[in-house]
Design a protein around this motif. Structure first.
Motif, PDB file in Angstrom:
ATOM      1  N   ILE A  74       0.831  -1.210   0.000  1.00  0.00           N
ATOM      2  CA  ILE A  74       0.000   0.000   0.000  1.00  0.00           C
ATOM      3  C   ILE A  74       0.862   1.255   0.000  1.00  0.00           C
ATOM      4  N   THR A  75       1.989   1.237   0.694  1.00  0.00           N
ATOM      5  CA  THR A  75       2.858   2.415   0.786  1.00  0.00           C
ATOM      6  C   THR A  75       4.152   2.250  -0.015  1.00  0.00           C
ATOM      7  N   LYS A  81       3.962   2.950  -9.029  1.00  0.00           N
ATOM      8  CA  LYS A  81       4.447   3.404 -10.339  1.00  0.00           C
ATOM      9  C   LYS A  81       4.132   2.355 -11.403  1.00  0.00           C
ATOM     10  N   GLY A  82       4.404   1.096 -11.065  1.00  0.00           N
ATOM     11  CA  GLY A  82       4.116   0.016 -12.008  1.00  0.00           C
ATOM     12  C   GLY A  82       2.641  -0.142 -12.270  1.00  0.00           C
ATOM     13  N   VAL A  83       1.842   0.020 -11.221  1.00  0.00           N
ATOM     14  CA  VAL A  83       0.386  -0.074 -11.377  1.00  0.00           C
ATOM     15  C   VAL A  83      -0.121   1.009 -12.324  1.00  0.00           C
ATOM     16  N   LYS A  84       0.380   2.232 -12.137  1.00  0.00           N
ATOM     17  CA  LYS A  84      -0.087   3.331 -12.984  1.00  0.00           C
ATOM     18  C   LYS A  84       0.246   3.071 -14.453  1.00  0.00           C
ATOM     19  N   ILE A  85       1.456   2.606 -14.725  1.00  0.00           N
ATOM     20  CA  ILE A  85       1.866   2.346 -16.110  1.00  0.00           C
ATOM     21  C   ILE A  85       0.940   1.317 -16.758  1.00  0.00           C
ATOM     22  N   GLN A  86       0.689   0.229 -16.055  1.00  0.00           N
ATOM     23  CA  GLN A  86      -0.149  -0.822 -16.639  1.00  0.00           C
ATOM     24  C   GLN A  86      -1.621  -0.404 -16.683  1.00  0.00           C
ATOM     25  N   TYR A  87      -2.056   0.370 -15.704  1.00  0.00           N
ATOM     26  CA  TYR A  87      -3.429   0.884 -15.719  1.00  0.00           C
ATOM     27  C   TYR A  87      -3.638   1.769 -16.944  1.00  0.00           C
ATOM     28  N   SER A  88      -2.636   2.601 -17.255  1.00  0.00           N
ATOM     29  CA  SER A  88      -2.729   3.475 -18.427  1.00  0.00           C
ATOM     30  C   SER A  88      -2.915   2.662 -19.694  1.00  0.00           C
ATOM     31  N   ALA A 100     -11.528   7.856 -16.005  1.00  0.00           N
ATOM     32  CA  ALA A 100     -10.898   6.688 -15.389  1.00  0.00           C
ATOM     33  C   ALA A 100      -9.592   7.066 -14.714  1.00  0.00           C
ATOM     34  N   GLU A 101      -8.873   8.035 -15.281  1.00  0.00           N
ATOM     35  CA  GLU A 101      -7.649   8.525 -14.645  1.00  0.00           C
ATOM     36  C   GLU A 101      -7.953   9.210 -13.315  1.00  0.00           C
ATOM     37  N   THR A 102      -8.979  10.044 -13.315  1.00  0.00           N
ATOM     38  CA  THR A 102      -9.365  10.723 -12.079  1.00  0.00           C
ATOM     39  C   THR A 102      -9.804   9.714 -11.020  1.00  0.00           C
ATOM     40  N   PHE A 103     -10.526   8.677 -11.417  1.00  0.00           N
ATOM     41  CA  PHE A 103     -10.958   7.650 -10.469  1.00  0.00           C
ATOM     42  C   PHE A 103      -9.733   6.967  -9.851  1.00  0.00           C
ATOM     43  N   PHE A 104      -8.726   6.701 -10.664  1.00  0.00           N
ATOM     44  CA  PHE A 104      -7.482   6.113 -10.154  1.00  0.00           C
ATOM     45  C   PHE A 104      -6.864   7.039  -9.105  1.00  0.00           C
ATOM     46  N   ASN A 105      -6.808   8.329  -9.406  1.00  0.00           N
ATOM     47  CA  ASN A 105      -6.262   9.291  -8.445  1.00  0.00           C
ATOM     48  C   ASN A 105      -7.009   9.227  -7.117  1.00  0.00           C
ATOM     49  N   SER A 106      -8.332   9.166  -7.199  1.00  0.00           N
ATOM     50  CA  SER A 106      -9.144   9.139  -5.979  1.00  0.00           C
ATOM     51  C   SER A 106      -8.865   7.890  -5.153  1.00  0.00           C
ATOM     52  N   VAL A 107      -8.729   6.760  -5.824  1.00  0.00           N
ATOM     53  CA  VAL A 107      -8.499   5.498  -5.112  1.00  0.00           C
ATOM     54  C   VAL A 107      -7.122   5.494  -4.445  1.00  0.00           C
ATOM     55  N   ILE A 108      -6.100   5.922  -5.168  1.00  0.00           N
ATOM     56  CA  ILE A 108      -4.767   5.878  -4.577  1.00  0.00           C
ATOM     57  C   ILE A 108      -4.654   6.865  -3.414  1.00  0.00           C
ATOM     58  N   ARG A 109      -5.305   8.041  -3.524  1.00  0.00           N
ATOM     59  CA  ARG A 109      -5.274   9.002  -2.423  1.00  0.00           C
ATOM     60  C   ARG A 109      -5.996   8.450  -1.195  1.00  0.00           C
ATOM     61  N   LYS A 110      -7.051   7.668  -1.421  1.00  0.00           N
ATOM     62  CA  LYS A 110      -7.808   7.077  -0.328  1.00  0.00           C
ATOM     63  C   LYS A 110      -7.068   5.891   0.292  1.00  0.00           C
ATOM     64  N   THR A 111      -6.242   5.219  -0.507  1.00  0.00           N
ATOM     65  CA  THR A 111      -5.597   3.976  -0.073  1.00  0.00           C
ATOM     66  C   THR A 111      -4.220   4.217   0.543  1.00  0.00           C
ATOM     67  N   ILE A 117       0.496  14.857  -3.756  1.00  0.00           N
ATOM     68  CA  ILE A 117       0.295  14.752  -5.200  1.00  0.00           C
ATOM     69  C   ILE A 117       1.638  14.491  -5.861  1.00  0.00           C
ATOM     70  N   ASP A 118       1.727  13.400  -6.592  1.00  0.00           N
ATOM     71  CA  ASP A 118       2.982  12.937  -7.185  1.00  0.00           C
ATOM     72  C   ASP A 118       2.683  12.464  -8.606  1.00  0.00           C
ATOM     73  N   GLU A 119       3.241  13.148  -9.606  1.00  0.00           N
ATOM     74  CA  GLU A 119       2.919  12.798 -10.986  1.00  0.00           C
ATOM     75  C   GLU A 119       3.508  11.457 -11.411  1.00  0.00           C
ATOM     76  N   ASN A 120       4.415  10.879 -10.626  1.00  0.00           N
ATOM     77  CA  ASN A 120       4.902   9.536 -10.927  1.00  0.00           C
ATOM     78  C   ASN A 120       3.884   8.468 -10.541  1.00  0.00           C
ATOM     79  N   LEU A 121       3.028   8.823  -9.571  1.00  0.00           N
ATOM     80  CA  LEU A 121       2.062   7.854  -9.067  1.00  0.00           C
ATOM     81  C   LEU A 121       0.629   8.172  -9.495  1.00  0.00           C
ATOM     82  N   MET A 122       0.413   9.412  -9.932  1.00  0.00           N
ATOM     83  CA  MET A 122      -0.951   9.868 -10.216  1.00  0.00           C
ATOM     84  C   MET A 122      -0.994  10.577 -11.563  1.00  0.00           C
TER      85      MET A 122
END
Length: 576
Positions: A74-75, A81-88, A100-111, A117-122
């Motif tokens: 989780i942390t 980073k790998g999740v974001k690349i494959q999610y994209s 769908a990108e915004t939803f990903f941002n919301s989930v990672i911020r909640k989790t 805010i980190d553009e490598n992760l979001m």
């Protein structure tokens, strides 16, 4: 769970949750035409609130599942980073990938606890402009000038069937023909290239349905909006709007979101962006119900503005609030509002109670009289751009919300809201003519909020703002209540010497008692317009008028707030 398994599990979870969210969003949106046809206005309102709530529900569910299964990952930033690349890669073919990108941002911020805010992760700088703008042939109906005006209008009416008989279809057609002739054909001569386009999907809000279109004439596009209402006698065209200021107001930050079916959000926003002038991309996403992505687009716009400006964040103009500390960037039309650590008497509420008031507003019909807000956590400001006086004010009033490091001021929780001129300041500096208009608008604002079952509580002019269109908007929500919870009373008449000269009220006053006769004492300070305000809005000071509004609301009547002047209605007296 291996790294590969965890990655696949996370991506599948978020994509499935997003799919369930957008499916439910569309399901609720598709109910609007039925509510309109059956004049089920209360169900329309409840459906609107339900649709606003579901985003957080699906984000929370996704986050809880990930927290239960990912363990230490989780942390782990490298994992995300790998999740974001494959999610994209997984969402690359979606026609709503920006959502769908915004939803990903919301989930990672909640989790991920306390994630900055980190553009490598979001997805920070991606978005609207990076999305494919798909061809619009299926987006709108097309009407050719060669058909002639009568045939075009008749075809428009035929193309939009609300499933309800018209009150007077032929009269509607002639009203529309007359409007087009008076506004367009007196200025432009149609040519073989003249064409009209109207979005196929109808925009629903409150008691109205709206067609949104444009006509290419005179070498440019001329936009228009056609509102339909469904009254006791049937459906009818209420007016035809060409004024860009009125159209912009209909998509205003002070209005509730539309119910409209959207297959490709970026395509819809692109069309609206060409039609509704002076609206930012984030405002248009808000308008069609995607307020969470609107929040993302707002943040991107904010970052771009920071890079293009040099001024400092400062305390906002106006009387310092007792509940909120407010600051702004002079070159940007937004204010940032923080709930204070401690409230001075007579305020006796908690921070959580204030947050509940703002939540109430976010779910309620704002009827063009309450400002929309976005709520943020861990919002970063470059420290070098923050005025030292503002830093000191924040430390004095909201210190528990601040984290200051070498380069950034981080605010744990804040609201953003459109900046307006406080009404008290506006009245001090404007002309007599503008002051007359402003005090009329001020009273209209209070009464229209009342019709939407909102009692502002603190109605002093410092809690209202004036927009660029000179509309008066309420923006201080810590004391709002439902109108139906208030007890409006006439003041008892003093009969004895002791009662007449008593230093404090001699009669009992309960918590929610309101005496409208007393409003005159504090509502308007400017002497040259005070009497005009009292005369123009004399009903404000009459308890029976407030009680009458309460009775209508309690009986289930939804009082429609027209987002355009009633003077432009084809049938000004027609009831709905």
């Amino acid at each position: 769970m291996t790294l590969t398994q965890a990655t696949e599990f996370t991506i599948d979870n978020i994509i499935k949750s997003y799919g369930n969210y957008i499916g439910k969003f569309n399901e609720l949106t598709r109910l609007a035409p039925g509510f309109f046809a059956h004049r089920n206005w209360n169900a329309m309102q409840e459906n609107h609130k339900k649709r606003l709530r579901i985003y957080k529900d699906f984000v929370k569910s996704s986050s809880l599942t990930l927290q239960e299964n990912l363990g230490e990952k989780i942390t782990d930033e490298e994992f995300w980073k790998g999740v974001k690349i494959q999610y994209s890669n997984s969402i690359s073919e979606r026609k709503d990938k920006e959502l769908a990108e915004t939803f990903f941002n919301s989930v990672i911020r909640k989790t991920f606890p306390n994630l900055a805010i980190d553009e490598n992760l979001m997805y920070v700088h991606e978005g609207y402009n990076s999305c494919d703008i798909h061809p619009g042939e299926n987006l709108f109906h097309t009407y050719l000038s060669a058909w002639g005006l009568q045939k075009i209008i008749r075809k428009i009416i035929a193309d939009f069937d609300f499933g309800v008989p018209y009150m007077n279809k032929e009269e509607d057609i002639q009203y529309l023909v007359k409007a087009v002739r008076e506004v367009i054909l007196t200025r432009y001569e149609p040519t073989k290239d003249t064409v009209t386009q109207i979005l196929k999907k109808v925009f629903f809000r409150n008691k109205a349905a709206y067609l949104i279109g444009r006509t290419k004439v005179g070498g440019k596009w001329m936009p228009f909006i056609i509102p339909f209402l469904n009254g006791p006698k049937g459906v009818f065209v209420d007016t035809m709007i060409f004024d860009p200021k009125i159209m912009a107001h209909m998509f205003s930050f002070s209005r509730s979101y539309f119910m409209v079916e959207v297959e490709i959000p970026s395509q819809m926003v692109s069309f609206l962006n060409a039609v509704i002038s002076h609206k930012q991309i984030h405002e248009l996403y808000n308008a069609i119900g995607f307020n969470k992505h609107g929040k993302t687009e707002f943040y991107r716009d904010f970052l771009n503005h920071l890079n293009q400006s040099k001024d400092e964040f400062i305390v906002a103009e106006g009387i310092l609030g007792m509940v909120m500390t407010v600051f702004t960037l002079p070159s940007y039309n937004i204010v940032f509002k923080l709930i204070k650590d401690h409230f001075e008497p007579p305020k006796n509420m908690t921070r959580q109670e204030v947050r509940e008031k703002y939540k109430l507003v976010s779910l309620h019909d704002r009827v063009g009289r309450m400002a929309d807000t976005h709520e943020f956590e861990n919002f970063h400001f470059p420290l070098e751009r923050v005025d030292p006086k503002l830093i000191q004010e924040l430390k004095n009033t909201t210190n528990s919300l601040l984290v200051i490091n070498d380069n950034n001021l981080v605010i744990k929780h804040l609201y953003t809201e459109r900046r307006m001129i406080p009404l008290n300041i506006y009245l001090e500096n404007c002309s007599y003519e503008d002051a007359v208009q402003a005090v009329e608008e001020y009273g209209n604002s209070i009464l229209q909020l009342a019709q939407a079952n909102i009692f502002p509580g603190d109605m002093m002019t410092k809690n209202f703002g004036v927009t660029r269109q000179k509309r008066v908007i309420f923006y201080d929500y810590d004391e709002i209540e439902f109108l139906t919870d208030m007890n409006f009373r006439w003041k008892p008449k003093a009969e004895t010497f002791e009662q007449i000269y008593a230093s404090s009220p001699w009669y009992d006053i309960a918590k929610n008692d309101v005496f409208p006769e007393d409003f005159k004492r504090f509502m308007i300070g400017r002497t040259d317009v005070k009497q005009h305000f009292w005369d123009f809005h004399h009903l404000l000071f009459n308890p029976d008028y407030w009680i009458d509004i309460q009775n209508k609301i309690r009986s289930g009547e939804l009082l429609h707030a027209f987002p355009y002047p009633k003077t432009i209605r084809f049938r000004p007296d027609e009831e709905i």
